[in-house]
Motif scaffolding. Structure first.
Motif, PDB file in Angstrom:
ATOM      1  N   ILE A 124      -3.043  -6.672   0.147  1.00 22.78           N
ATOM      2  CA  ILE A 124      -2.732  -6.667  -1.289  1.00 22.78           C
ATOM      3  C   ILE A 124      -1.585  -5.690  -1.542  1.00 22.78           C
ATOM      4  O   ILE A 124      -1.610  -4.551  -1.059  1.00 22.78           O
ATOM      5  CB  ILE A 124      -3.974  -6.270  -2.124  1.00 22.78           C
ATOM      6  CG1 ILE A 124      -5.071  -7.326  -1.964  1.00 22.78           C
ATOM      7  CG2 ILE A 124      -3.613  -6.078  -3.598  1.00 22.78           C
ATOM      8  CD1 ILE A 124      -6.377  -6.957  -2.655  1.00 22.78           C
TER       9      ILE A 124
ATOM     10  N   LYS B 216      -0.143  -5.546  -7.242  1.00 19.76           N
ATOM     11  CA  LYS B 216      -1.593  -5.753  -7.413  1.00 19.76           C
ATOM     12  C   LYS B 216      -2.022  -7.189  -7.124  1.00 19.76           C
ATOM     13  O   LYS B 216      -2.917  -7.726  -7.793  1.00 19.76           O
ATOM     14  CB  LYS B 216      -2.018  -5.372  -8.843  1.00 19.76           C
ATOM     15  CG  LYS B 216      -1.635  -3.976  -9.278  1.00 19.76           C
ATOM     16  CD  LYS B 216      -2.253  -2.901  -8.385  1.00 19.76           C
ATOM     17  CE  LYS B 216      -1.885  -1.497  -8.868  1.00 19.76           C
ATOM     18  NZ  LYS B 216      -2.402  -0.445  -7.952  1.00 19.76           N
ATOM     19  N   LYS B 217      -1.405  -7.819  -6.151  1.00 19.73           N
ATOM     20  CA  LYS B 217      -1.830  -9.158  -5.759  1.00 19.73           C
ATOM     21  C   LYS B 217      -1.473  -9.414  -4.306  1.00 19.73           C
ATOM     22  O   LYS B 217      -0.725  -8.655  -3.696  1.00 19.73           O
ATOM     23  CB  LYS B 217      -1.225 -10.228  -6.665  1.00 19.73           C
ATOM     24  CG  LYS B 217       0.281 -10.236  -6.772  1.00 19.73           C
ATOM     25  CD  LYS B 217       0.746 -11.302  -7.776  1.00 19.73           C
ATOM     26  CE  LYS B 217       2.265 -11.297  -7.924  1.00 19.73           C
ATOM     27  NZ  LYS B 217       2.734 -12.341  -8.870  1.00 19.73           N
ATOM     28  N   ARG B 218      -2.013 -10.512  -3.783  1.00 14.96           N
ATOM     29  CA  ARG B 218      -1.872 -10.838  -2.380  1.00 14.96           C
ATOM     30  C   ARG B 218      -0.976 -12.065  -2.207  1.00 14.96           C
ATOM     31  O   ARG B 218      -0.971 -12.975  -3.032  1.00 14.96           O
ATOM     32  CB  ARG B 218      -3.255 -11.131  -1.792  1.00 14.96           C
ATOM     33  CG  ARG B 218      -3.286 -11.207  -0.270  1.00 14.96           C
ATOM     34  CD  ARG B 218      -4.631 -11.749   0.208  1.00 14.96           C
ATOM     35  NE  ARG B 218      -5.761 -11.018  -0.277  1.00 14.96           N
ATOM     36  CZ  ARG B 218      -6.318  -9.975   0.324  1.00 14.96           C
ATOM     37  NH1 ARG B 218      -5.804  -9.555   1.470  1.00 14.96           N
ATOM     38  NH2 ARG B 218      -7.372  -9.384  -0.189  1.00 14.96           N
TER      39      ARG B 218
ATOM     40  N   LYS C  38       0.148 -15.599  -1.148  1.00 14.41           N
ATOM     41  CA  LYS C  38      -0.534 -16.871  -0.919  1.00 14.41           C
ATOM     42  C   LYS C  38       0.485 -17.916  -0.469  1.00 14.41           C
ATOM     43  O   LYS C  38       1.567 -18.026  -1.047  1.00 14.41           O
ATOM     44  CB  LYS C  38      -1.215 -17.356  -2.199  1.00 14.41           C
ATOM     45  CG  LYS C  38      -2.367 -16.472  -2.660  1.00 14.41           C
ATOM     46  CD  LYS C  38      -2.991 -17.009  -3.938  1.00 14.41           C
ATOM     47  CE  LYS C  38      -4.111 -16.104  -4.426  1.00 14.41           C
ATOM     48  NZ  LYS C  38      -4.693 -16.606  -5.710  1.00 14.41           N
TER      49      LYS C  38
ATOM     50  N   ASN D  57       3.381 -17.779  -3.634  1.00 15.19           N
ATOM     51  CA  ASN D  57       3.213 -17.404  -5.038  1.00 15.19           C
ATOM     52  C   ASN D  57       4.272 -16.404  -5.504  1.00 15.19           C
ATOM     53  O   ASN D  57       4.732 -16.444  -6.641  1.00 15.19           O
ATOM     54  CB  ASN D  57       1.808 -16.848  -5.285  1.00 15.19           C
ATOM     55  CG  ASN D  57       1.477 -15.668  -4.383  1.00 15.19           C
ATOM     56  OD1 ASN D  57       2.016 -15.536  -3.287  1.00 15.19           O
ATOM     57  ND2 ASN D  57       0.555 -14.814  -4.827  1.00 15.19           N
TER      58      ASN D  57
END
Length: 465
Positions: free
Chosen positions: A382, A387-389, A391, A416
């Protein structure tokens, strides 16, 4: 195909004439004498009759660089194999002792000789012709290679001589030129590039010397091996920009870098006896930046720890290369000796293996399974800032197959947010791809693009649903 050799003393405009007949700038043109040292060949684009042009080093200039005797030998070879000789003189300089000595030599040559009085930009300069009548040639013409004066007439003269020869070999002349696999032989000065080319060709085709910087032009040399066609591009040794002594060396470096870009496969020649240097790493980095297939040749292997057994020497050399050129990990290597000819054939054999391995690229379905499996085995971390992973939605492969006989895949990843892919994770994906689809010598290039899942959902649904 008939051949036309261009000969003369240094700095009379032979390379300028060669470039104009070839229709492109191949040989380096410079006012410094002795720039051209090897024989350079190219098909003529200016004459009506197809022929091969040979540009030679200046003869008899006694240039103070130790190459005069070898250049003369190269010109002798060109004259012995030519169907027509263009003897170029500088009309502005008038008749020189070197011109007279050359004329004496050329009068004994078997092919016809056309005297080309160059640098005659205006008809009023033609009065100097009286000086050259003593040379004893019946055919002559005034030209300006730089400005193209009388160039059409020169082409007509060439056509008149070679037309009967072309008629005899019409079937051969109609065959399209086969270039095959273009191999750029690159490396630092004195690594043994020209020696390697000569060993492969089994011919003293390029000048070899202990003096670094012997080769200045990028010389294209056709060769056939195991029923496959190759073009070997012998290039000037690259030195750091700050150590390039003159403009000729700068031009030479530019030609070498261009040769890397237009090649199908770069053959990086390393002087193994001297070890890998910072300049070797710099050239390797250039190959990597140009995204080129690569084969590393460890030259002078016979001088590398000669007292040890071959297996131990090869293991030590392998460790040295992998450590010093770790970023070029995709490149296989061949250990050989250009001087003795030991294992030289393995260079072209390995090139054919690289070409064969590059022909099969995973289909879209297989590619997506490989990468999705990699994501599942080790999910990306992450990103603390976003604050995201990361994809992966979809992957596809594109190649430069239209422009190269050794295609290099570009793996396009639709994700993403492309900002989320870390360098370490991209390296992990490359390694997983290579494990599933090994292709030695071929770089793997990722192109990451941001897309939303919504953009892919309609494309992934079967038709009729």
């Amino acid at each position: 195909m008939p051949t036309v050799a261009i000969v003369g003393r240094p700095n009379v405009g032979k390379s300028a004439l060669f470039n104009r007949l070839a229709g492109r700038k191949i040989a380096i043109v410079h006012d410094q004498p002795g720039v051209t040292r090897d024989r350079i060949t190219a098909p003529s684009k200016a004459t009506q009759i197809a022929c091969t042009l040979i540009d030679t080093g200046g003869i008899g200039g006694n240039i103070d660089d130790g190459f005069d005797a070898q250049v003369t030998i190269e010109a002798d070879i060109a004259m012995a194999t030519a169907d027509l000789i263009l003897f170029v003189v500088d009309a502005h300089d008038g008749l020189t002792a070197v011109d007279q000595a050359l004329a004496q030599k050329l009068r004994k040559a078997k092919p016809p000789v056309l005297l080309v009085l160059n640098k005659v930009d205006d008809p009023k300069h033609e009065a100097v012709f009286s000086d050259f009548t003593r040379l004893g040639f019946t055919s002559s013409i005034f030209v300006s290679a730089e400005h193209g004066r009388n160039f059409g007439e020169l082409c007509d003269e060439i056509d008149a001589v070679i037309a009967p020869l072309a008629a005899e070999t019409e079937a051969v002349a109609e065959v399209a030129e086969i270039i095959g696999i273009k191999l750029a032989i690159v490396g630092k000065p004195n690594a043994g590039k020209s020696s390697l080319v000569n060993a492969i060709l089994r011919d003293e085709r390029t000048i070899v010397s202990e003096i670094a910087g012997t080769t200045r032009d990028a010389v294209d040399l056709p060769y056939s091996f195991q029923d496959e066609n190759f073009t070997l591009i012998d290039t000037a040794g690259l030195r750091p920009r700050g150590k390039r002594d003159n403009s000729v060396e700068v031009f030479s470096a530019m030609r070498t870098e261009k040769a890397i870009r237009r090649s199908d496969l770069c053959v990086l020649v390393i002087d193994l006896a001297a070890g890998i240097t910072a300049m070797d790493r710099k050239i390797a980095q250039t190959i990597l930046e140009e995204k080129k297939p690569c084969l590393i040749v460890l030259n002078k292997f016979d001088l590398y720890h000669p007292g040890a057994n071959r297996t131990a020497r090869l293991e030590e050399a392998t460790e040295h290369v992998r450590k010093e050129l770790f970023f070029l990990h995709y490149a296989p290597f061949v250990a050989c000796s250009a001087k003795t000819g030991g294992s030289v054939d393995h260079v072209l054999k390995e090139a054919l293996k690289i070409r064969k391995g590059a022909q099969t690229i995973p289909g879209t379905g297989q590619l997506n399974r490989i990468l999705q499996s990699a994501f599942e085995a080790t999910p990306p971390p992450i990103d603390n800032k976003l604050k995201k992973r990361l994809k992966l939605y979809y992957a596809t492969a594109a190649t430069n197959e239209k422009y190269s006989v050794i295609p290099v895949p570009t793996i396009v990843l639709f994700v993403n947010d492309k900002r989320l892919i870390a360098t370490s994770y991209e390296s992990y994906l490359v390694n997983r791809y290579r494990a599933a689809h090994p292709a030695p010598g071929i770089p793997v290039i990722f192109s990451v693009r941001s897309r939303s899942r919504r953009e892919w959902e309609p494309r992934q649904r079967p038709q009729g649903h």
